[in-house]
Design a protein around this motif. Structure first.
Motif, PDB file in Angstrom:
ATOM      1  N   SER A   8      37.266  56.903  31.242  1.00 58.73           N
ATOM      2  CA  SER A   8      37.195  56.791  29.786  1.00 58.73           C
ATOM      3  C   SER A   8      35.837  57.262  29.272  1.00 58.73           C
ATOM      4  O   SER A   8      34.816  57.133  29.942  1.00 58.73           O
ATOM      5  N   ALA A  10      33.850  56.451  25.756  1.00 55.46           N
ATOM      6  CA  ALA A  10      34.126  55.376  24.802  1.00 55.46           C
ATOM      7  C   ALA A  10      33.030  55.207  23.772  1.00 55.46           C
ATOM      8  O   ALA A  10      31.902  55.695  23.940  1.00 55.46           O
ATOM      9  N   MET A 145      40.640  47.642  36.555  1.00 50.72           N
ATOM     10  CA  MET A 145      40.212  46.358  35.995  1.00 50.72           C
ATOM     11  C   MET A 145      41.412  45.520  35.595  1.00 50.72           C
ATOM     12  O   MET A 145      42.553  46.002  35.599  1.00 50.72           O
ATOM     13  N   TYR A 147      42.644  44.593  32.899  1.00 43.21           N
ATOM     14  CA  TYR A 147      43.491  45.143  31.828  1.00 43.21           C
ATOM     15  C   TYR A 147      44.695  45.890  32.423  1.00 43.21           C
ATOM     16  O   TYR A 147      45.822  45.735  31.977  1.00 43.21           O
ATOM     17  N   TRP A 148      44.454  46.682  33.458  1.00 41.03           N
ATOM     18  CA  TRP A 148      45.535  47.482  34.061  1.00 41.03           C
ATOM     19  C   TRP A 148      46.318  46.686  35.091  1.00 41.03           C
ATOM     20  O   TRP A 148      47.526  46.879  35.254  1.00 41.03           O
ATOM     21  N   GLY A 230      28.811  48.572  32.127  1.00 41.67           N
ATOM     22  CA  GLY A 230      28.638  49.798  32.914  1.00 41.67           C
ATOM     23  C   GLY A 230      28.081  49.566  34.302  1.00 41.67           C
ATOM     24  O   GLY A 230      27.974  50.513  35.090  1.00 41.67           O
ATOM     25  N   GLY A 232      29.438  48.103  36.861  1.00 33.56           N
ATOM     26  CA  GLY A 232      30.455  48.430  37.867  1.00 33.56           C
ATOM     27  C   GLY A 232      30.647  49.934  38.007  1.00 33.56           C
ATOM     28  O   GLY A 232      30.803  50.464  39.112  1.00 33.56           O
TER      29      GLY A 232
END
Ligand code: AMP
Length: 301
Positions: A8, A10, A145, A147-148, A230, A232
């Protein structure tokens, strides 16, 4: 080894105990490619931004000499936006996929032979589409992460079959494996495809797990973590950059790569957004790498 980074790009709005920013340039691909660029060239980026992506974002990538042929700009669209707040842990306040919702990653011909592929945290379906277009990469490193994991578990498992190294944090490892113990979780996840699993434990370091070994990397002792965003991805970039530079997948070199990853993550959190990894020297990186070595060195008697 040439490196392909997909992820991404962002505009992040972040609140930490030290301050806040709105619409700062960020995203997994931004951090990964910048961190990796300290070790190797070329770094080739694939991603998408909207017409609202600021000039500073492009300038930052250009300054780090990232190849941008694979960067799509959707003029009428809006850039992916994420907002988060840190107290002791991180709360995601909002995730607006925007141009990512219809993103079709097209890998330019000149990128297809990249030998190291680094799949930043994006929809696992897109990660898979990228791999389908690559010509026999030597190593595929993947980040994901919660979210997925929450939304696309089946698709993520399809992607995991095709990768060599999975990097994720402790809560994500537990969520993915449904196993509270991290060593057992690593084993369960290795059963899903990746032969190397790295579990990041924030201020407690990282665990590197393969079939033969468990290596526990220390965390850099920091009193003030200015902005953890950031960390990670900088870890993933430093790790991938070192492996690509050395073209050596031995266990000893994987350990070094984990320490270089931790080194870049430690620089990242010292400042807001991408600032902490915008302007380092190789000497600074080497010095901190050695400090990591000292942290866990001891004599037998
Ligand atoms: P990290 O702190 O290394 O986990 O990564 C933070 C970066 O990930 C931020 O710059 C965000 O823009 C980006 N990010 C957060 N959520 C997502 C998501 N669901 N998909 C892709 N990127 C994300």
């Amino acid at each position: 080894m040439s490196v392909l980074v997909v992820g991404s790009l962002a505009l992040d709005s972040i609140e930490t105990p030290f301050g806040s920013v709105t619409d700062a340039v960020g995203g997994s691909a931004m951090y990964i490619s910048a961190a990796a660029s300290y070790f190797i060239n070329p770094i080739r980026l694939v991603g998408v931004v909207g017409g609202d992506f600021p000039k500073e974002g492009f300038a930052f990538l250009e300054q780090r000499k990232i190849e941008l042929e694979g960067l799509q700009v959707v003029k009428e669209g809006k850039t992916f936006r994420w907002s988060g707040r840190y107290h002791y842990e991180r709360d995601t306040l909002s995730t607006d996929l925007n141009v990512f919702e219809s993103f079709d990653p097209v890998i330019p011909d000149s990128y297809r032979k990249s030998r190291c592929v680094c799949l930043g945290n994006i929809d696992p379906v897109l990660q898979r589409k990228v791999l389908d277009q690559m010509e026999k990469p030597r190593v595929v490193i993947c980040d994901t992460m919660n979210y997925w994991i929450d939304r696309k578990m089946k698709e993520l498992r399809d992607t995991l079959r095709l990768i060599n190294v999975l990097i994720l944090n402790d809560s994500e490892a537990r969520l993915l494996s449904r196993e509270p113990n991290l060593i057992k979780a690593g084993r369960v996840i290795r059963g899903m495809g990746p032969s190397v699993v790295i579990v990041k434990k924030g201020e407690h370091g990282a665990l590197l797990m393969t079939e033969q070994m468990v290596f526990s990397a220390p965390a850099y002792p920091m009193e003030n973590i200015f902005d953890p965003t950031g960390a990670g991805d900088s870890f993933a970039g430093g790790f991938a950059g070192w492996l690509a530079r050395t073209d050596d997948m031995s266990e000893e070199n994987l350990k070094r790569a984990v320490i270089y990853g931790s080194t870049l993550a430690s620089f990242c959190v010292e400042r807001f957004g991408v600032e902490g990894i915008s302007d380092l020297t190789y000497l600074q990186i080497q010095d901190r790498f050695r400090e990591f070595k000292e942290l866990s060195r001891f004599d037998e008697d």
